[in-house]
Scaffold this motif. Structure first.
Motif, PDB file in Angstrom:
ATOM      1  N   THR A  12       0.814  -1.230  -0.013  1.00 40.37           N
ATOM      2  CA  THR A  12      -0.070  -0.033  -0.062  1.00 40.37           C
ATOM      3  C   THR A  12       0.848   1.074  -0.071  1.00 40.37           C
ATOM      4  OG1 THR A  12      -1.832  -1.113   1.306  1.00 40.37           O
ATOM      5  CG2 THR A  12      -1.932   1.156   1.169  1.00 40.37           C
ATOM      6  N   CYS A  13       0.611   2.212  -0.920  1.00 38.43           N
ATOM      7  CA  CYS A  13       1.325   3.342  -1.059  1.00 38.43           C
ATOM      8  C   CYS A  13       0.846   4.400   0.184  1.00 38.43           C
ATOM      9  CB  CYS A  13       0.828   4.122  -2.413  1.00 38.43           C
ATOM     10  SG  CYS A  13       1.969   5.639  -2.711  1.00 38.43           S
ATOM     11  N   ASP A  14       1.631   5.007   0.993  1.00 38.04           N
ATOM     12  CA  ASP A  14       1.684   5.912   2.032  1.00 38.04           C
ATOM     13  C   ASP A  14       1.241   7.194   1.391  1.00 38.04           C
ATOM     14  OD1 ASP A  14       1.670   4.068   3.801  1.00 38.04           O
ATOM     15  OD2 ASP A  14       3.941   4.556   4.293  1.00 38.04           O
ATOM     16  N   CYS A  15       1.422   7.313   0.041  1.00 39.43           N
ATOM     17  CA  CYS A  15       1.140   8.728  -0.823  1.00 39.43           C
ATOM     18  C   CYS A  15      -0.339   8.909  -1.160  1.00 39.43           C
ATOM     19  CB  CYS A  15       2.236   8.927  -1.750  1.00 39.43           C
ATOM     20  SG  CYS A  15       2.023  10.428  -2.405  1.00 39.43           S
ATOM     21  N   CYS A  16      -0.697   7.879  -1.879  1.00 34.68           N
ATOM     22  CA  CYS A  16      -1.884   7.884  -2.598  1.00 34.68           C
ATOM     23  C   CYS A  16      -2.807   7.004  -2.050  1.00 34.68           C
ATOM     24  CB  CYS A  16      -1.668   7.834  -4.019  1.00 34.68           C
ATOM     25  SG  CYS A  16      -1.071   6.035  -4.656  1.00 34.68           S
ATOM     26  N   GLY A  17      -2.322   6.208  -1.432  1.00 32.23           N
ATOM     27  CA  GLY A  17      -3.383   5.035  -0.697  1.00 32.23           C
ATOM     28  C   GLY A  17      -3.602   3.752  -1.558  1.00 32.23           C
ATOM     29  N   ARG A  18      -3.014   3.876  -2.867  1.00 30.38           N
ATOM     30  CA  ARG A  18      -3.434   2.785  -3.691  1.00 30.38           C
ATOM     31  C   ARG A  18      -2.999   1.474  -3.188  1.00 30.38           C
ATOM     32  NH1 ARG A  18      -0.650   2.206  -9.795  1.00 30.38           N
ATOM     33  NH2 ARG A  18      -1.901   0.161 -10.138  1.00 30.38           N
ATOM     34  N   THR A  19      -3.720   0.419  -3.275  1.00 31.82           N
ATOM     35  CA  THR A  19      -3.453  -0.772  -2.656  1.00 31.82           C
ATOM     36  C   THR A  19      -2.753  -1.892  -3.864  1.00 31.82           C
ATOM     37  OG1 THR A  19      -5.726  -1.648  -2.642  1.00 31.82           O
ATOM     38  CG2 THR A  19      -4.803  -0.420  -0.854  1.00 31.82           C
ATOM     39  N   ASP A  20      -2.644  -2.984  -3.311  1.00 31.53           N
ATOM     40  CA  ASP A  20      -2.267  -4.214  -4.377  1.00 31.53           C
ATOM     41  C   ASP A  20      -1.139  -4.120  -5.264  1.00 31.53           C
ATOM     42  OD1 ASP A  20      -4.306  -5.952  -3.130  1.00 31.53           O
ATOM     43  OD2 ASP A  20      -5.746  -5.086  -4.450  1.00 31.53           O
ATOM     44  N   LEU A  21      -0.065  -3.191  -4.914  1.00 31.50           N
ATOM     45  CA  LEU A  21       0.975  -2.797  -5.557  1.00 31.50           C
ATOM     46  C   LEU A  21       2.113  -4.146  -5.624  1.00 31.50           C
ATOM     47  CD1 LEU A  21       1.763   0.682  -4.102  1.00 31.50           C
ATOM     48  CD2 LEU A  21       0.630   0.074  -6.318  1.00 31.50           C
ATOM     49  N   LYS A  22       2.567  -4.056  -6.681  1.00 26.09           N
ATOM     50  CA  LYS A  22       3.807  -5.071  -6.648  1.00 26.09           C
ATOM     51  C   LYS A  22       4.662  -5.154  -5.643  1.00 26.09           C
ATOM     52  CE  LYS A  22       6.606  -7.744 -10.297  1.00 26.09           C
ATOM     53  NZ  LYS A  22       7.047  -7.250 -11.466  1.00 26.09           N
ATOM     54  N   ALA A  23       5.240  -3.860  -5.377  1.00 27.15           N
ATOM     55  CA  ALA A  23       6.227  -3.505  -4.350  1.00 27.15           C
ATOM     56  C   ALA A  23       6.093  -2.012  -4.041  1.00 27.15           C
ATOM     57  CB  ALA A  23       7.620  -3.756  -5.078  1.00 27.15           C
ATOM     58  N   THR A  24       6.797  -1.761  -3.044  1.00 26.73           N
ATOM     59  CA  THR A  24       6.921  -0.453  -2.643  1.00 26.73           C
ATOM     60  C   THR A  24       8.119   0.045  -2.158  1.00 26.73           C
ATOM     61  OG1 THR A  24       6.356  -0.906  -0.320  1.00 26.73           O
ATOM     62  CG2 THR A  24       4.488  -0.029  -1.537  1.00 26.73           C
ATOM     63  N   VAL A  25       8.676   1.511  -2.343  1.00 24.80           N
ATOM     64  CA  VAL A  25       9.729   1.811  -1.932  1.00 24.80           C
ATOM     65  C   VAL A  25       9.878   2.594  -0.576  1.00 24.80           C
ATOM     66  CG1 VAL A  25      11.888   3.422  -2.816  1.00 24.80           C
ATOM     67  CG2 VAL A  25      10.320   2.203  -4.296  1.00 24.80           C
ATOM     68  N   ALA A  26      10.816   2.083   0.224  1.00 24.83           N
ATOM     69  CA  ALA A  26      10.723   2.814   1.620  1.00 24.83           C
ATOM     70  C   ALA A  26      11.712   3.919   1.442  1.00 24.83           C
ATOM     71  CB  ALA A  26      11.643   1.783   2.683  1.00 24.83           C
ATOM     72  N   MET A  27      11.063   5.151   1.741  1.00 24.58           N
ATOM     73  CA  MET A  27      11.763   6.322   1.477  1.00 24.58           C
ATOM     74  C   MET A  27      12.080   6.874   2.987  1.00 24.58           C
ATOM     75  SD  MET A  27      11.772   6.847  -1.895  1.00 24.58           S
ATOM     76  CE  MET A  27      12.258   8.465  -2.004  1.00 24.58           C
ATOM     77  N   GLN A  28      13.166   7.258   3.373  1.00 28.14           N
ATOM     78  CA  GLN A  28      13.457   8.164   4.308  1.00 28.14           C
ATOM     79  C   GLN A  28      13.405   9.391   4.393  1.00 28.14           C
ATOM     80  OE1 GLN A  28      17.496   7.462   6.098  1.00 28.14           O
ATOM     81  NE2 GLN A  28      16.920   7.625   7.950  1.00 28.14           N
ATOM     82  N   LEU A  29      12.599   9.997   5.104  1.00 31.61           N
ATOM     83  CA  LEU A  29      12.369  11.502   5.210  1.00 31.61           C
ATOM     84  C   LEU A  29      13.539  12.262   5.804  1.00 31.61           C
ATOM     85  CD1 LEU A  29       8.506  11.444   6.127  1.00 31.61           C
ATOM     86  CD2 LEU A  29       9.434  11.450   3.862  1.00 31.61           C
ATOM     87  N   SER A  30      13.514  13.509   5.718  1.00 33.77           N
ATOM     88  CA  SER A  30      14.526  14.144   6.622  1.00 33.77           C
ATOM     89  C   SER A  30      14.521  14.182   7.852  1.00 33.77           C
ATOM     90  CB  SER A  30      14.355  15.831   5.996  1.00 33.77           C
ATOM     91  OG  SER A  30      13.360  16.406   6.308  1.00 33.77           O
ATOM     92  N   ASP A  31      13.259  13.933   8.383  1.00 31.08           N
ATOM     93  CA  ASP A  31      13.268  13.890   9.891  1.00 31.08           C
ATOM     94  C   ASP A  31      13.391  12.554  10.341  1.00 31.08           C
ATOM     95  OD1 ASP A  31      10.953  12.857   9.283  1.00 31.08           O
ATOM     96  OD2 ASP A  31       9.762  13.847  10.236  1.00 31.08           O
ATOM     97  N   GLY A  32      13.969  11.442   9.324  1.00 27.81           N
ATOM     98  CA  GLY A  32      14.088  10.221   9.738  1.00 27.81           C
ATOM     99  C   GLY A  32      13.070   9.346   9.862  1.00 27.81           C
ATOM    100  N   GLY A  33      12.039   9.794   9.531  1.00 26.36           N
ATOM    101  CA  GLY A  33      10.752   8.790   9.445  1.00 26.36           C
ATOM    102  C   GLY A  33      10.861   8.040   7.983  1.00 26.36           C
TER     103      GLY A  33
END
Length: 125
Positions: A12-33
């Motif tokens: 599931t994409c944390d940006c747009c909420g789309r589900t059933d994705l083949k894969a997601t990319v873990a993105m580190q934000l500037s605050d460490g999240g």
């Protein structure tokens, strides 16, 4: 934003909420999240191309492998096994084989522990 790894476990994409994705990319934000974005959202929100994101992921995986390898090589378990093997090089075959098996089992357990801590497979480093 920095791309850390690509995972198939989270679909599931944390940006747009789309589900059933083949894969997601873990993105580190500037605050460490860390947020998991679909590949398209990761490219749009980071201002990078998908190729650049893949290259960041590969670089991060190589760094993780190097850190895991260093952690294993400097562990007490690995040093104990290397010291034993060096001292047993000229001994008769089967000399203290039970002790060697126990040392190797400890090394295997330590290697699995380190692999899990660095999000790697057992045989990746």
């Amino acid at each position: 934003m920095k791309a850390l790894y690509i995972t198939e476990e989270i679909d599931t994409c944390d940006c747009c909420g789309r589900t059933d994705l083949k894969a997601t990319v873990a993105m580190q934000l500037s605050d460490g999240g860390i947020l998991h974005y679909g590949r398209t959202c990761a490219a749009r929100n980071s201002g990078k191309t998908q190729k650049q994101i893949r290259q960041e992921v590969y670089a991060e995986e190589a760094a993780a492998k190097a850190r895991a390898s260093w952690a294993y090589r400097t562990s007490t378990e690995c040093r104990d096994l290397r010291a034993f093997l060096a001292s047993a090089a000229y001994e008769p075959k089967g000399w203290m084989s039970d002790y060697e098996v126990a040392l190797r089992d400890r090394c295997t357990a330590k290697r699995k522990e380190i692999a899990a801590a660095h999000r790697l497979g057992y045989s990746d480093f």
